[in-house]
Design an enzyme around this catalytic site. Structure first.
Site, PDB file in Angstrom:
ATOM      1  N   ALA A  95       0.801  -1.228   0.000  1.00 49.91           N
ATOM      2  CA  ALA A  95       0.000   0.000   0.000  1.00 49.91           C
ATOM      3  C   ALA A  95       0.832   1.276   0.000  1.00 49.91           C
ATOM      4  CB  ALA A  95      -0.933   0.026   1.208  1.00 49.91           C
ATOM      5  N   GLY A  96       2.142   1.180   0.256  1.00 48.38           N
ATOM      6  CA  GLY A  96       2.968   2.381   0.352  1.00 48.38           C
ATOM      7  C   GLY A  96       3.144   3.077  -0.985  1.00 48.38           C
ATOM      8  N   ARG A 147      10.459   7.583  -2.413  1.00 49.12           N
ATOM      9  CA  ARG A 147      11.884   7.598  -2.734  1.00 49.12           C
ATOM     10  C   ARG A 147      12.187   7.056  -4.127  1.00 49.12           C
ATOM     11  NH1 ARG A 147      14.610   4.799   2.383  1.00 49.12           N
ATOM     12  NH2 ARG A 147      12.476   4.019   2.709  1.00 49.12           N
ATOM     13  N   ASN A 181       8.227 -19.922 -51.529  1.00 49.40           N
ATOM     14  CA  ASN A 181       9.372 -19.021 -51.611  1.00 49.40           C
ATOM     15  C   ASN A 181       8.860 -17.594 -51.797  1.00 49.40           C
ATOM     16  OD1 ASN A 181      12.526 -18.734 -52.188  1.00 49.40           O
ATOM     17  ND2 ASN A 181      11.428 -17.389 -53.594  1.00 49.40           N
ATOM     18  N   ASN A 235      -1.699  -5.089 -46.693  1.00 47.73           N
ATOM     19  CA  ASN A 235      -2.816  -5.576 -45.887  1.00 47.73           C
ATOM     20  C   ASN A 235      -3.712  -4.480 -45.331  1.00 47.73           C
ATOM     21  OD1 ASN A 235      -0.586  -4.782 -44.319  1.00 47.73           O
ATOM     22  ND2 ASN A 235      -1.281  -5.955 -42.560  1.00 47.73           N
ATOM     23  N   TYR A 236      -3.369  -3.217 -45.515  1.00 45.56           N
ATOM     24  CA  TYR A 236      -4.080  -2.144 -44.812  1.00 45.56           C
ATOM     25  C   TYR A 236      -4.482  -1.057 -45.805  1.00 45.56           C
ATOM     26  CZ  TYR A 236      -4.848   1.453 -41.181  1.00 45.56           C
ATOM     27  OH  TYR A 236      -5.389   2.413 -40.365  1.00 45.56           O
ATOM     28  N   ALA A 270       8.311 -11.343 -60.908  1.00 45.52           N
ATOM     29  CA  ALA A 270       8.978 -10.248 -60.213  1.00 45.52           C
ATOM     30  C   ALA A 270       8.421  -8.909 -60.666  1.00 45.52           C
ATOM     31  CB  ALA A 270      10.481 -10.307 -60.472  1.00 45.52           C
TER      32      ALA A 270
END
Length: 459
Positions: A11-12, A16, A377, A386-387, A423
């Site tokens: 509870a303290g 310090r 691969n 994705n967004y 590619a």
């Protein structure tokens, strides 16, 4: 049902520490101090653990959840007053209660069990856990009578010069006969330098009632350290780190440089795994046998199989299979599942993605919200897009597919089994099984472009 109980003082405010974070929530080796104490108590046969909360009560409850009971000390009036707050929960119980401080993260279940057993063997109403300190400054001193029995405990601020010279200190941990504890608390006063109700005064009260008072001296002073400032916090961190690393090494784990290896105490690591310098492993991580982790890797809350190598990479809250190679400089973000025999190479980021057995992404790719099959691969520079700024969508890449370099896969999209993506392609539509998809602008060549361009600039 066990007749053992625990009261944990938390509870303290901890002024310090000079921190906005409630003291007992400061972390030692990745875990809040009070959680260390609660976890050790949980290893004992204790019927109920009551945590006394005050400052930051809701945060403490959020951390500890339902594994303990709570009592509120709304006003901090000393340790005796704190224990009194548990009376409504434990006051009518018969049995033995251990009282601990929530800022003593190094205390072990073994020491607590030894204290319980010594308390029972001696038939004491109260047993104090003591330790011998080279420098006892700041600790309460154990005052014994001529026969060696505990007479009282005197706090630093109330001690005489003779009492200050005593090296046997009160660790702040006690075992009490539960009924005697709450009866004696009714007689504790606050006539002292702090104007507080001290729990150690219970010892003197019981002693004056001719009750048996015992003291069990732990051989390990380190376990008793209370953390009141950042210096003590750093010391506790070093002690806990050394204890954890030595325990793992005794179990068959190799650490090339334990001084630069940081492992949380809940981590489990299999035999013949090698941990290289600069590595941090935290949370409830489980690592299999014959792995190589590091150098300079960060693993948190993961499950990792056998013979996996993770080099200079970050892996959080994910599952990694056996014989996987990750890194250097890879980032496996939360909720990812990496199957066996996978290769995740340099500068590859994986997020909330399943990665099938034998698949590989060797370098410079981002794969988020994806389901990737076996033996796929993924070429250099490939991205699952994705967004869209509002929602996230899933990309599916089925078994045996080949994704060429610098491909953009615009989710939601599915690449079929054994399909090829050329590619430089940007894929917006599903690709059938066995198909080759090319989605890039036709190459155009303009002859003598450089000469014409320079001619325009000179005019």
């Amino acid at each position: 049902m066990s007749n053992r109980y625990a009261v944990i003082l938390a509870a303290g405010q901890g002024t310090r520490m000079r921190s906005k974070l409630y003291k007992v929530l400061h972390r030692v080796c990745g875990k809040p101090m009070v959680q260390h104490v609660v976890d050790q108590v949980a290893k004992l046969n204790v019927a109920n653990s009551v945590v006394i909360v005050g400052h930051g009560a809701e945060k403490v409850k959020e951390q500890l959840g339902e594994q303990v009971s709570y009592a509120l000390q709304a006003e901090q009036l000393g340790t005796g007053h704190a224990v009194m707050q548990a009376e409504s929960i434990l006051g009518k119980k018969d049995g033995t209660t251990i009282v601990l401080c929530g800022d003593t993260p190094l205390i072990t279940a073994e020491t607590m069990e030894a204290l319980f057993e010594y308390h029972q063997e001696t038939g004491a109403k109260a047993t104090v856990l003591t330790a011998r300190a080279v420098d006892p400054t700041g600790y309460g001193r154990i005052v014994r009578n001529q026969s060696g029995a505990v007479e009282r405990i005197v706090e630093q601020k109330d001690a005489t010069e003779e009492e200050l010279a005593i090296q046997e200190i009160n660790t702040g941990t006690y075992c009490f006969d539960n009924a005697a504890l709450f009866a004696a608390l009714q007689h504790v006063g606050n006539d002292n330098a702090q104007g507080e109700y001290y729990l150690p005064d219970v010892i003197e009260i019981l002693q004056k009632q001719n009750e048996v008072i015992a003291a069990y001296q732990t051989p390990s002073f380190d376990e008793t350290i209370g953390v009141n400032d950042r210096i003590a916090l750093a010391n506790a961190e070093q002690i806990m780190k050394k204890r954890t690393n030595e325990s793992l090494m005794r179990q068959g784990v190799t650490m090339i440089d334990p001084a630069t290896t940081y492992i949380s105490p809940d981590v489990v690591i299999g035999q013949d795994t090698v941990i290289l310098p600069g590595t941090m492993i935290t949370g409830k991580t489980v690592i299999g046998e014959e792995c190589v982790i590091g150098p300079n890797s960060e693993i948190a809350d993961c499950k990792i199989g056998n013979t996996t190598k993770i080099k200079q990479s970050v892996v959080h809250n994910s599952e990694v299979g056996s014989s996987v190679a990750i890194g250097p400089f890879a980032h496996i973000r939360p909720l990812s599942t990496i199957a066996d025999d996978v290769k995740i190479g340099n500068f590859v980021e994986i997020k909330k993605t399943t990665f099938g057995k034998g698949s590989k992404a060797s370098h410079l790719s981002y794969l988020g919200d994806a389901e990737i099959g076996a033996n796929v691969n993924v070429g250099c520079g490939s991205i699952t897009v994705n967004y869209d700024g509002e929602n996230k969508y899933v990309t599916k890449i089925e078994d045996g597919s080949f994704i060429g370099c610098n491909a953009n896969l615009i989710a939601p999209v599915t690449i079929g089994k054994n399909a090829y993506v050329a590619a430089g392609s940007t894929i917006t539509n599903d690709v059938p099984d066995e198909a080759l998809s090319i989605a890039r602008e036709r190459q155009t060549i303009k002859e003598n472009y450089t000469q014409k361009s320079k001619g325009k600039k000179t005019k």
